[in-house]
Enzyme design. Structure first.
Site, PDB file in Angstrom:
ATOM      1  N   HIS A 175       0.843  -1.200   0.000  1.00  0.00           N
ATOM      2  CA  HIS A 175       0.000   0.000   0.000  1.00  0.00           C
ATOM      3  C   HIS A 175       0.881   1.254   0.000  1.00  0.00           C
ATOM      4  CE1 HIS A 175      -3.516   2.449   1.679  1.00  0.00           C
ATOM      5  NE2 HIS A 175      -2.469   3.230   1.903  1.00  0.00           N
ATOM      6  N   GLU A 176       1.867   1.285   0.914  1.00  0.00           N
ATOM      7  CA  GLU A 176       2.743   2.454   1.011  1.00  0.00           C
ATOM      8  C   GLU A 176       3.608   2.609  -0.231  1.00  0.00           C
ATOM      9  OE1 GLU A 176       2.298   4.724   3.168  1.00  0.00           O
ATOM     10  OE2 GLU A 176       0.815   3.459   4.158  1.00  0.00           O
ATOM     11  N   HIS A 230       1.914   4.444  -2.964  1.00  0.00           N
ATOM     12  CA  HIS A 230       2.017   5.906  -2.790  1.00  0.00           C
ATOM     13  C   HIS A 230       3.362   6.390  -3.320  1.00  0.00           C
ATOM     14  CE1 HIS A 230      -1.582   6.463  -0.423  1.00  0.00           C
ATOM     15  NE2 HIS A 230      -1.167   5.721   0.574  1.00  0.00           N
ATOM     16  N   ASP A 257      -5.688   8.551   3.753  1.00  0.00           N
ATOM     17  CA  ASP A 257      -5.651   8.891   2.332  1.00  0.00           C
ATOM     18  C   ASP A 257      -6.905   9.662   1.909  1.00  0.00           C
ATOM     19  OD1 ASP A 257      -3.224   7.598   2.123  1.00  0.00           O
ATOM     20  OD2 ASP A 257      -4.181   5.667   1.790  1.00  0.00           O
TER      21      ASP A 257
HETATM   22 ZN    ZN Z   1      -2.244   5.248   2.303  1.00  0.00          ZN
END
Ligand code: ZN
Length: 383
Positions: free
Chosen positions: A68-69, A72, A166
């Protein structure tokens, strides 16, 4: 909050670490799965196997948090933004960008990448569980399904419109794009976060008191966290925004008294007594290479009879107390990174790897005070 963190190596060139609360979360998930969820979903296996599957599932969940990170990070890099490090913790993770996104569009795309990644991992996990259900024993299938459900949940929670989630960033980008004012957008999102945090906290409390469900504790924790984060957003947002465009080169002292590393402590103390008003100095080697920082306090710690033979370089600090930045670095970013003690610490400012100036606690305080007065510090100030 992030003071105790376990390093987890480098991923895609970025240092990754886990806050102790991430390890607590890992254990709680493994425990919940091994003692309740897995025995119910796939009865008849031995406790050992429940624990192995629970631990593997929890580790898989932590890995998907990292993915997930990293999503980004990938989008941030596409927008030319560097990433300092990734920290995983109890409620998710945080990728620290080196700079704020310049446009609302970039801000929005970087933010939405995470929930998209989590949703994709979630659907893949569930899909795989369904596909292999007939050929693989029920225990690993349950683990796979839990990773899927966990990631879908992660996507939903992260879409809540409150900072630092987010969804909060996406809402801020949307308001920013509408009104063209980023500071105002931060305030709007901060208010959203307070309301949402209070609502989640109350819902959790009701769940705990009315139904005796300990899942309520998690909601209370999330609500408290969102209110706390909203407060920080209110406090830091406007100032960070006013300081946003100011560069380190504009607030630095361009002509500090320099300590020659090869001088003795005694000789330099005599020189410092007659030169300027500084208490802390950049230290250079004989060939002009930056060594570190020394303060009068550091010199005092050298025993009196050793001050004639000890060199300044011997007592200079080159540890993590010394931050080196380029003249073009943003002051707001520097403020997030360092805490400078008066008369003890200095930030060394470089231009093409040579010393261009220094920033002390007073320079930072001055920049903040001027920004609060609505003025921008200028490089041409007399010192
Ligand atoms: Zn996030």
């Amino acid at each position: 909050m992030f003071c105790t963190a376990l390093p987890l190596g480098r991923w895609a060139g970025i240092a990754v670490r886990a806050h102790w609360s991430a390890l607590v979360m890992l254990f709680l998930i493994a425990d919940l799965l091994a003692s309740a969820a897995l025995p119910r979903a796939a009865p008849g296996a031995s406790p050992g196997w429940y624990w192995v599957t629970g631990a593997l599932t929890a580790a898989g969940f932590l890995t998907s948090l990292l993915l997930h990170e990293l999503s980004h990070v990938a989008v941030a890099r596409r927008h030319g933004l560097g990433v300092k490090r990734i920290t995983l913790w109890m409620l998710g993770g945080a990728a620290e960008l080196e700079d704020e996104p310049a446009t609302p569009g970039a801000d929005f795309r970087i933010a939405i990448a995470g929930p998209i990644a989590s949703a994709l991992i979630g659907m893949t996990g569930l899909g795989a569980a369904v596909l292999v259900a007939d050929v693989v024993p029920p225990l690993p299938v349950s683990g796979l399904a839990w990773i899927g459900v966990g990631n879908l949940l992660l996507a939903v929670v992260n879409l809540l419109p409150a900072m630092p989630l987010d969804g909060g960033r996406m809402l801020r980008a949307a308001v920013w794009s509408r009104r063209g004012d980023r500071a105002r957008a931060g305030t709007v999102v901060g208010r959203f976060g307070q309301v949402l945090g209070a609502a989640l906290g109350l819902a959790g409390l009701a769940q705990l008191l009315l139904f005796g469900s300990f899942a309520g504790l998690w909601l209370i924790l999330l609500g408290w966290f969102l209110i706390f984060a909203a407060q920080a957003e209110f406090a830091a947002g406007p100032l960070r925004d006013r300081l946003g465009g100011v560069r380190v080169g504009e607030i630095m002292n361009p002509s500090p008294t320099v300590a020659p590393g090869w001088w003795t402590v005694d000789t330099f103390a005599e020189h410092a007594a007659s030169t300027g008003h500084d208490r802390v100095f950049p230290v250079l080697s004989f060939d002009g290479v930056l060594i570190g920082v020394v303060s009068l306090g550091d010199l005092i710690r050298v025993p009196a009879d050793a001050r004639r033979v000890t060199t300044v370089a011997d007592v200079a600090r080159e540890d993590r107390a010394v931050t080196v930045v380029g003249v073009d670095a943003h002051v707001s970013e520097l403020m997030n990174r360092v805490f400078l003690r008066h008369g003890r610490d200095l930030v060394l400012v470089t231009e093409s790897s040579a010393l261009a100036g220094v920033v002390g606690a007073d320079d930072l305080a001055r920049a903040v005070e001027l920004a609060t007065l609505g003025h921008r510090p200028r490089a041409s100030d007399l010192r």
